[in-house]
Design a protein around this motif. Structure first.
Motif, short mmCIF file in Angstrom:
data_model
loop_
_atom_site.label_atom_id
_atom_site.label_comp_id
_atom_site.label_asym_id
_atom_site.label_seq_id
_atom_site.Cartn_x
_atom_site.Cartn_y
_atom_site.Cartn_z
N GLU A 108 0.86 -1.18 0.00
CA GLU A 108 0.00 0.00 0.00
C GLU A 108 0.90 1.24 0.00
OE1 GLU A 108 -3.92 1.70 0.14
OE2 GLU A 108 -3.37 -0.42 0.12
N GLN A 130 0.35 -4.45 2.34
CA GLN A 130 -1.08 -4.34 2.12
C GLN A 130 -1.87 -5.37 2.92
OE1 GLN A 130 -3.67 -6.00 0.36
NE2 GLN A 130 -5.07 -4.24 0.16
N ALA A 131 -1.33 -6.57 3.08
CA ALA A 131 -2.03 -7.61 3.84
C ALA A 131 -2.13 -7.22 5.31
CB ALA A 131 -1.32 -8.95 3.69
N GLU A 134 -4.72 -4.45 5.61
CA GLU A 134 -6.09 -4.95 5.50
C GLU A 134 -6.53 -5.64 6.80
OE1 GLU A 134 -6.42 -7.49 2.14
OE2 GLU A 134 -6.94 -5.84 0.78
N GLU A 137 -7.26 -2.96 9.29
CA GLU A 137 -8.51 -2.29 8.94
C GLU A 137 -9.72 -3.16 9.28
OE1 GLU A 137 -8.04 -1.44 4.81
OE2 GLU A 137 -7.31 0.60 5.18
N ALA A 138 -9.58 -4.47 9.02
CA ALA A 138 -10.69 -5.38 9.32
C ALA A 138 -10.95 -5.43 10.82
CB ALA A 138 -10.38 -6.78 8.79
#
Length: 692
Positions: A108, A130-131, A134, A137-138
């Protein structure tokens, strides 16, 4: 202005050190890479090594596209780089990069153009896996949903114990908008007593890190200021990366229904316990006043802070007649109990006194209607209808009387009086459950009071008959001083059988008699009266003691179900001699000057009424100063000691320093007889003196 000047909030001092960083950037491992206008790497942060795999030495000076981008993505990378450098517009998004180990990873990016003080242009790329992003964020989204949609109130307070976040559930519980919580402390939100304890607990959790789980809090909030609520609260310390303390999380669950159910169950247990206690404590005797006091005592403090028992005077006197419902009533105060000696008890009617209450008074309404009267919240006018006068009403007001309950005392469909209850320390008003409980206690006690008054009436009748049959004031006797005392039994059923007599005879002689009719009550008193009358008649016949007992034995045999014991003695002051005969009675005691007291050794004889048994007369000297002590068995007999032991105790008391005759009678009663002994007692003491 100097760099980093300022503070996070108004309470921080201007000279405080810089605040510690948040932990989210460390969790994301955010990397920074700077490219010059040609795309070469000129700055490389330590975090970039973790993300891309290259050290600073391996990356600096190389073209980023060649180092980090697969060949198939190089055109896209160059195009995006050119847009940022030409337009100055930032670009954000995920882009596949080539890791040093040859793998492809999605990163990201946040890319932006930079310009230095010389006008040179650079490109700054801020990157994170990015993983990882995410996942965070989750988790944040999930946490946000759980907090915002949870029926459990949740709040976060910073290290100053000021609200930083409040979820909708807590907003509803507190009755204060979430925005109005922010920056304020719990004491600014909650009006109930005990908030200091809550803030102290929060500080303790913040300091120690030890959570407090499922703590009960009872109070009122702005959402429902008129009713108490109960909450289960838990406090946890929240820590960021590296153990940095962020503040305290607070969860709140409304458990009012469970709390109320627990209170009701506890009240039910206490009610049953109180009823069981009353069953054991109320009505232990057949005394009206004591039974009333037992009822008042059992009600304080579990049911009331002040309890009184008032019985209609006409009921006690057995002259109760239906009275008009608009008329006054005369009450006799039988008992008062208070949990606070300095409270309203001083305004209650004095035990034993009579008090008249008009028809408008609450206690009068209670006995007229036979129904409970309850005033949940008393005002000045109510207190005037409760108290005896305005001064007492003012005392009740100052003592904090705020709730009143009166229940009738009813036995065998007759209203005996009222059971009055008041609350001062207990903040709760009397409710329907209290009315039921008080009624249950009153119903049980009313039966006991009614039984006691009937037994007391029978006892009074028997005692009156008994006393009427005993001799009055003793006549002046030649060569003899006498003193006597009669004490009726405490129980009505035991009164009636004991008697004594002092009969002047010819020749300056005196007959001394003590007897005990077996049995009790009015029948025994009547039998005693017949025997006393017969004794006086036979004494006039100048018979010796054995012959008198012989004739009394015949009379007793003719009385239905009667047996009696008796001592009959004749003292002659001229001969200083006493003749005595015994019909099954305890031996008299002889007290001679300078010698220890002794029991006369007499033939026991059979009780009167057995029949056919001769009675022997025994003689002994009775010199001036000598004392002859005649008594009935109630003076010495007990259930705990043998009769021999008690007779020795009697002699020991008679050996005490010399006392006047009247004082000696009462002293022996007090020393040897327990107040609750279930037998009446007669004592007759004669002391010889010189003839004058």
């Amino acid at each position: 202005m100097e760099p980093f000047e300022g503070s996070q909030d108004g309470e921080r001092a201007a000279g405080d050190a810089a605040l510690p960083p948040g932990g989210l950037l460390d969790l994301l491992s955010v990397s920074a890479v700077v490219l010059d206008a040609s795309g070469r790497i000129v700055f490389w942060s330590p975090q970039a090594r973790d993300l891309f795999g290259y050290t600073a030495e391996e990356a600096l000076g190389r073209y980023a596209a060649r180092l980090l981008v697969h060949e198939e993505h190089s055109d896209t990378a160059n195009r995006l780089f050119g847009q940022v450098m030409e337009t100055g517009a930032s670009w954000a998004g995920a882009f596949p990069i080539r890791h040093k180990d040859g793998s492809t990873r999605l990163v990201e990016f946040r890319n932006m153009r930079l310009t230095d003080d010389l006008g040179e242009v650079y490109a700054l790329g801020i990157a994170a896996d990015q993983a990882t992003l995410e996942g965070i964020e989750a988790r944040l989204a999930l946490s946000d949903r759980l907090v915002s949609q949870s029926p459990i109130g949740v709040a976060f307070l910073n290290t100053d114990l000021r609200y930083s976040m409040v979820n909708p559930a807590l907003e509803r519980i507190n009755g204060v908008p979430a925005a109005d919580h922010i920056g304020r402390r719990p004491r600014d939100i909650h009006p109930f007593v005990g908030i200091d304890t809550i803030e102290s607990a929060l500080r303790q959790v913040l300091l120690t890190g030890t959570p407090l789980i499922d703590q009960y809090v009872v109070g009122r909030t702005l959402a429902d200021p008129d009713h108490d609520h109960a909450w289960s609260v838990s406090y946890y310390r929240l820590e960021g990366a590296g153990g940095r303390v962020l503040g305290v999380a607070n969860s709140v669950i409304d458990v009012t229904e469970r709390h109320q159910a627990t209170l009701e169950a506890d009240r039910a247990r206490r009610r049953l316990s109180l009823i069981a206690e009353a069953s054991a404590r109320v009505g232990t005797t057949l005394e009206v006043q004591r039974t009333a006091q037992e009822l008042a005592d059992v009600a304080v403090p579990d049911l009331a802070d002040l309890a009184a028992v008032d019985v209609l005077d006409a009921v006690l006197a057995f002259r109760r007649t239906p009275s008009p419902s608009d008329g006054p009533e005369l009450f006799r105060a039988l008992a008062v109990a208070s949990g606070d000696p300095d409270g309203p008890v001083s305004a209650a009617d004095t035990v034993g006194d009579l008090a008249a209450y008009g028809a408008d008074r609450l206690i009068t309404q209670c006995v007229h209607t036979g129904q409970p009267v309850v005033v949940a919240r008393t005002g000045p006018d109510d207190l005037l209808r409760i108290a005896h006068d305005s001064e007492a009403a003012d005392t009740f007001r100052r003592a904090g009387v705020h709730s009143y309950l009166a229940v009738p005392l009813i036995a065998h469909h007759e209203v005996l009086g009222a059971f009055d209850l008041m609350r001062t320390r207990n903040p709760l008003p009397f409710d329907d459950d209290d009315v039921i409980l008080a009624g249950e206690l009153a119903a049980r006690a009313a039966v006991a009071i009614d039984n006691a008054r009937w037994h007391q009436s029978v006892r009074n009748s028997a005692e009156t008959l008994q006393r009427s049959l005993l001799p009055g004031r003793h006549p002046r006797l030649a060569g003899l001083d006498v003193a006597s005392h009669y004490q009726p039994a405490q129980a009505s059923s035991e009164v009636g059988g004991d008697w004594y007599d002092v009969i002047p005879l010819s020749g300056d002689r005196t007959a001394l008699v003590v007897g005990d009719v077996m049995g009790s009550g009015i029948d025994a008193a009547a039998a005693m009266g017949r025997l006393r009358t017969a004794t006086c008649a036979y004494a006039d016949l100048e018979l010796e003691p054995g012959q008198v007992l012989h004739h009394l034995d015949k009379i007793t045999s003719g009385l239905e179900h009667s047996i009696a014991t008796c001592l009959y003695a004749i003292y002659d002051p001229h001969r200083r001699r006493c003749d005595i005969a015994n019909a099954g009675h305890l031996p008299p005691a002889l007290v001679r000057a300078g010698r220890p007291p002794e029991l006369l050794d007499l033939p026991a004889g059979a009780p009167l009424g057995v029949g056919g048994v001769p009675f022997r007369t025994t003689a002994f000297d009775l010199e001036p100063g000598d004392r002859l002590v005649l008594y009935t068995d109630g003076l010495v007999e007990t259930r705990q000691h043998s009769i021999d032991e008690r007779l020795e105790t009697l002699l020991a008391h008679l050996g005490a320093p010399h006392r006047p005759l009247e004082d000696l009678c009462q002293w022996l009663m007090d020393a040897l007889r327990h107040p609750d002994d279930h037998d009446d007692v007669a004592v007759l003491i004669a002391q010889a003196r010189p003839l004058t």
